[in-house]
Design a protein around this motif. Sequence first.
Motif, PDB file in Angstrom:
ATOM      1  N   THR A  61       0.827  -1.213   0.000  1.00  0.00           N
ATOM      2  CA  THR A  61       0.000   0.000   0.000  1.00  0.00           C
ATOM      3  C   THR A  61       0.864   1.267   0.000  1.00  0.00           C
ATOM      4  OG1 THR A  61      -0.152  -0.066   2.411  1.00  0.00           O
ATOM      5  CG2 THR A  61      -1.928  -1.138   1.166  1.00  0.00           C
ATOM      6  N   THR A  62       2.173   1.086  -0.232  1.00  0.00           N
ATOM      7  CA  THR A  62       3.038   2.254  -0.312  1.00  0.00           C
ATOM      8  C   THR A  62       2.898   2.890  -1.691  1.00  0.00           C
ATOM      9  OG1 THR A  62       4.988   1.074  -1.141  1.00  0.00           O
ATOM     10  CG2 THR A  62       4.674   1.133   1.249  1.00  0.00           C
ATOM     11  N   ARG A  63       3.601   3.983  -1.904  1.00  0.00           N
ATOM     12  CA  ARG A  63       3.516   4.703  -3.182  1.00  0.00           C
ATOM     13  C   ARG A  63       4.575   4.279  -4.184  1.00  0.00           C
ATOM     14  NH1 ARG A  63       2.102  10.735  -0.897  1.00  0.00           N
ATOM     15  NH2 ARG A  63       0.048  10.129  -0.129  1.00  0.00           N
ATOM     16  N   ARG A  64       5.323   3.213  -3.854  1.00  0.00           N
ATOM     17  CA  ARG A  64       6.365   2.755  -4.770  1.00  0.00           C
ATOM     18  C   ARG A  64       6.498   1.243  -4.693  1.00  0.00           C
ATOM     19  NH1 ARG A  64      10.888   2.078  -1.413  1.00  0.00           N
ATOM     20  NH2 ARG A  64      10.641   3.085   0.594  1.00  0.00           N
ATOM     21  N   ASP A  65       7.238   0.686  -5.645  1.00  0.00           N
ATOM     22  CA  ASP A  65       7.492  -0.746  -5.645  1.00  0.00           C
ATOM     23  C   ASP A  65       8.383  -1.110  -4.456  1.00  0.00           C
ATOM     24  OD1 ASP A  65       6.154  -0.647  -8.041  1.00  0.00           O
ATOM     25  OD2 ASP A  65       7.879  -1.165  -9.282  1.00  0.00           O
ATOM     26  N   LEU A  66       8.198  -2.308  -3.908  1.00  0.00           N
ATOM     27  CA  LEU A  66       9.018  -2.807  -2.806  1.00  0.00           C
ATOM     28  C   LEU A  66       9.795  -4.020  -3.276  1.00  0.00           C
ATOM     29  CD1 LEU A  66       6.477  -2.815   0.164  1.00  0.00           C
ATOM     30  CD2 LEU A  66       8.240  -1.125  -0.302  1.00  0.00           C
ATOM     31  N   VAL A  67      11.034  -4.146  -2.850  1.00  0.00           N
ATOM     32  CA  VAL A  67      11.816  -5.357  -3.062  1.00  0.00           C
ATOM     33  C   VAL A  67      11.952  -6.014  -1.699  1.00  0.00           C
ATOM     34  CG1 VAL A  67      14.015  -6.335  -3.785  1.00  0.00           C
ATOM     35  CG2 VAL A  67      13.064  -4.375  -5.015  1.00  0.00           C
ATOM     36  N   ILE A  68      11.323  -7.172  -1.521  1.00  0.00           N
ATOM     37  CA  ILE A  68      11.332  -7.883  -0.242  1.00  0.00           C
ATOM     38  C   ILE A  68      12.621  -8.693  -0.145  1.00  0.00           C
ATOM     39  CG2 ILE A  68      10.152  -9.609   1.174  1.00  0.00           C
ATOM     40  CD1 ILE A  68       8.683  -6.902   0.861  1.00  0.00           C
ATOM     41  N   THR A  69      13.370  -8.483   0.926  1.00  0.00           N
ATOM     42  CA  THR A  69      14.654  -9.162   1.107  1.00  0.00           C
ATOM     43  C   THR A  69      14.669 -10.115   2.289  1.00  0.00           C
ATOM     44  OG1 THR A  69      15.481  -7.335   2.448  1.00  0.00           O
ATOM     45  CG2 THR A  69      15.934  -7.245   0.071  1.00  0.00           C
ATOM     46  N   ILE A  72       7.257  -6.259  -5.345  1.00  0.00           N
ATOM     47  CA  ILE A  72       5.811  -6.105  -5.199  1.00  0.00           C
ATOM     48  C   ILE A  72       5.470  -4.705  -5.682  1.00  0.00           C
ATOM     49  CG2 ILE A  72       3.838  -6.226  -3.647  1.00  0.00           C
ATOM     50  CD1 ILE A  72       5.680  -7.778  -1.708  1.00  0.00           C
ATOM     51  N   GLU A  73       4.795  -4.639  -6.804  1.00  0.00           N
ATOM     52  CA  GLU A  73       4.445  -3.337  -7.365  1.00  0.00           C
ATOM     53  C   GLU A  73       3.464  -2.613  -6.453  1.00  0.00           C
ATOM     54  OE1 GLU A  73       2.949  -4.214 -11.256  1.00  0.00           O
ATOM     55  OE2 GLU A  73       4.930  -4.797 -11.997  1.00  0.00           O
ATOM     56  N   ARG A  74       3.393  -1.302  -6.629  1.00  0.00           N
ATOM     57  CA  ARG A  74       2.441  -0.489  -5.873  1.00  0.00           C
ATOM     58  C   ARG A  74       1.050  -1.085  -6.010  1.00  0.00           C
ATOM     59  NH1 ARG A  74       0.213   5.283  -7.268  1.00  0.00           N
ATOM     60  NH2 ARG A  74      -0.709   5.777  -5.269  1.00  0.00           N
ATOM     61  N   ASN A  75       0.373  -1.301  -4.882  1.00  0.00           N
ATOM     62  CA  ASN A  75      -0.938  -1.957  -4.796  1.00  0.00           C
ATOM     63  C   ASN A  75      -0.895  -3.425  -5.226  1.00  0.00           C
ATOM     64  OD1 ASN A  75      -2.405   0.254  -3.744  1.00  0.00           O
ATOM     65  ND2 ASN A  75      -2.406   1.162  -5.788  1.00  0.00           N
ATOM     66  N   GLY A  76       0.299  -3.991  -5.391  1.00  0.00           N
ATOM     67  CA  GLY A  76       0.435  -5.393  -5.765  1.00  0.00           C
ATOM     68  C   GLY A  76       0.292  -6.302  -4.556  1.00  0.00           C
TER      69      GLY A  76
END
Length: 145
Positions: A12-20, A93-97
Amino acid sequence: MDPAFDVLFQNTTRRDLVITSLGIEICSVAHVTPYMGSPPARKIECQAKYRLRIPDINQEIRNRGVWSDGRVLETQRVKCKVAVKPFKDMFVIERNGLFRYGLWLDGYVKNVPTNSIIRLWLQNKEGSVFLSPHIRLTHIGCFED
């Protein structure tokens, strides 16, 4: 049988996240002798599956000297953060993904008192941690004399 979770995380953030990294945090534990049955588990298919080895929280509590009879244990605060290692998969994880994964808590019933409060967590490459709400877990336990 150790618990397993089918987890769905929404970015739900405003940018893509890379989960590590991902895992659980055991926040508190207690032991109560159960007076009920337990429902049967059912298999859930997931996109990714992880095995998380749970450390011996029972022994940590016994070392504190507050659980001598092995039956009733008042709630004890613990700080135990466990991560999947090695974490080889990196997910964007894309924004809203959405990111759906399975998490098996290997050794949970043997190593944790019958009642606990945990939280699931994910960490991104910047070090931000995303926490689930508290989850209360109860199990019948496996006792050794």
